[in-house]
Scaffold this motif. Sequence first.
Motif, PDB file in Angstrom:
ATOM      1  N   ASP A   1       0.849  -1.191   0.000  1.00 19.67           N
ATOM      2  CA  ASP A   1       0.000   0.000   0.000  1.00 19.67           C
ATOM      3  C   ASP A   1       0.888   1.246   0.000  1.00 19.67           C
ATOM      4  O   ASP A   1       1.298   1.727   1.053  1.00 19.67           O
TER       5      ASP A   1
ATOM      6  N   SER B   1       1.474   5.262  -1.612  1.00 20.25           N
ATOM      7  CA  SER B   1       0.793   6.384  -2.265  1.00 20.25           C
ATOM      8  C   SER B   1       1.742   7.566  -2.397  1.00 20.25           C
ATOM      9  O   SER B   1       2.608   7.781  -1.548  1.00 20.25           O
TER      10      SER B   1
ATOM     11  N   SER C   1       1.355  11.759  -3.573  1.00 21.74           N
ATOM     12  CA  SER C   1       0.497  12.859  -4.024  1.00 21.74           C
ATOM     13  C   SER C   1       1.366  14.080  -4.298  1.00 21.74           C
ATOM     14  O   SER C   1       2.312  14.363  -3.569  1.00 21.74           O
TER      15      SER C   1
ATOM     16  N   VAL D   1      -2.917  12.474  -7.243  1.00 25.38           N
ATOM     17  CA  VAL D   1      -2.680  11.340  -6.355  1.00 25.38           C
ATOM     18  C   VAL D   1      -2.479  10.064  -7.160  1.00 25.38           C
ATOM     19  O   VAL D   1      -3.274   9.756  -8.062  1.00 25.38           O
TER      20      VAL D   1
ATOM     21  N   THR E   1      -1.601   5.818  -6.486  1.00 21.57           N
ATOM     22  CA  THR E   1      -1.493   4.771  -5.486  1.00 21.57           C
ATOM     23  C   THR E   1      -1.000   3.483  -6.134  1.00 21.57           C
ATOM     24  O   THR E   1      -1.208   3.243  -7.329  1.00 21.57           O
TER      25      THR E   1
END
Length: 247
Positions: free
Chosen positions: A171, A173, A175, A185, A187
């Motif tokens: 996970d 990410s 931005s 953004v 991911t």
Amino acid sequence: MSTSALYRTQITHLRRAPVHHYFEQRGYCWYVDLDDMPRLPKWLRPFANFEARDHFTGPVQPGQTLRDRVDEFLADRGISLPGGRVTALMQARVLGYVFNPLSIFWCHDADGVVRHVIAEVHNTYGGRHAYLLPPTGDQPVAVKKQLYVSPFNEVEGYYLVRAPQPGEELDVSISLHRDNAPAFVATLQGSRRRATARQLVKLQLVAPVAPLMGAFWIRVQGITLWARKVPVVPRVAVAHRERVGQL
């Protein structure tokens, strides 16, 4: 391939201005220990090849490994991690082609504690830049943008990068934030799978030539944004401003 893993991934991009644009793409990536790289059967090697020249800048010295490249990058910044391992999330070369929009390296000390994180960004023009980050676990860290990545974004603003070391789930990410502009953004999420020959063959069926398809879909999204009249920031203009700023 005992210390390696594969992640079946989903990548998303969300742009809110000047138009709302969202896309997602499925693929896979490798999680490896740079001191214990995957050793594949000969017949599978064209589908997973890792080369030192695919990461970081500067010429590759004869016999230099990817771990050597990481150590060189850290040494240039006055950092040494004797006895520590480096784990990495990346794409492998498939049929001779590689494209790593984002590679992440977790640099451990001799006790196994993550001391530094390197997030390396590649664009579709052959450029790359590695960002040295502190280990913040599941919390984001800010870093100034340094690389022209998209023709629809200036080289300005800062990234918020959240890159916890993956476990059963991946996970990550990133931005992009700029003054008076909504965040862009991206991911990267996925589920862990054992790195076996059988698993790799299965992934070639569901995500064939994954690096090439990743680059292809990024270009398709660029054409879509251009067709929607999103202003283009020419690379020539960016390079000129960078040269002027260095004078």
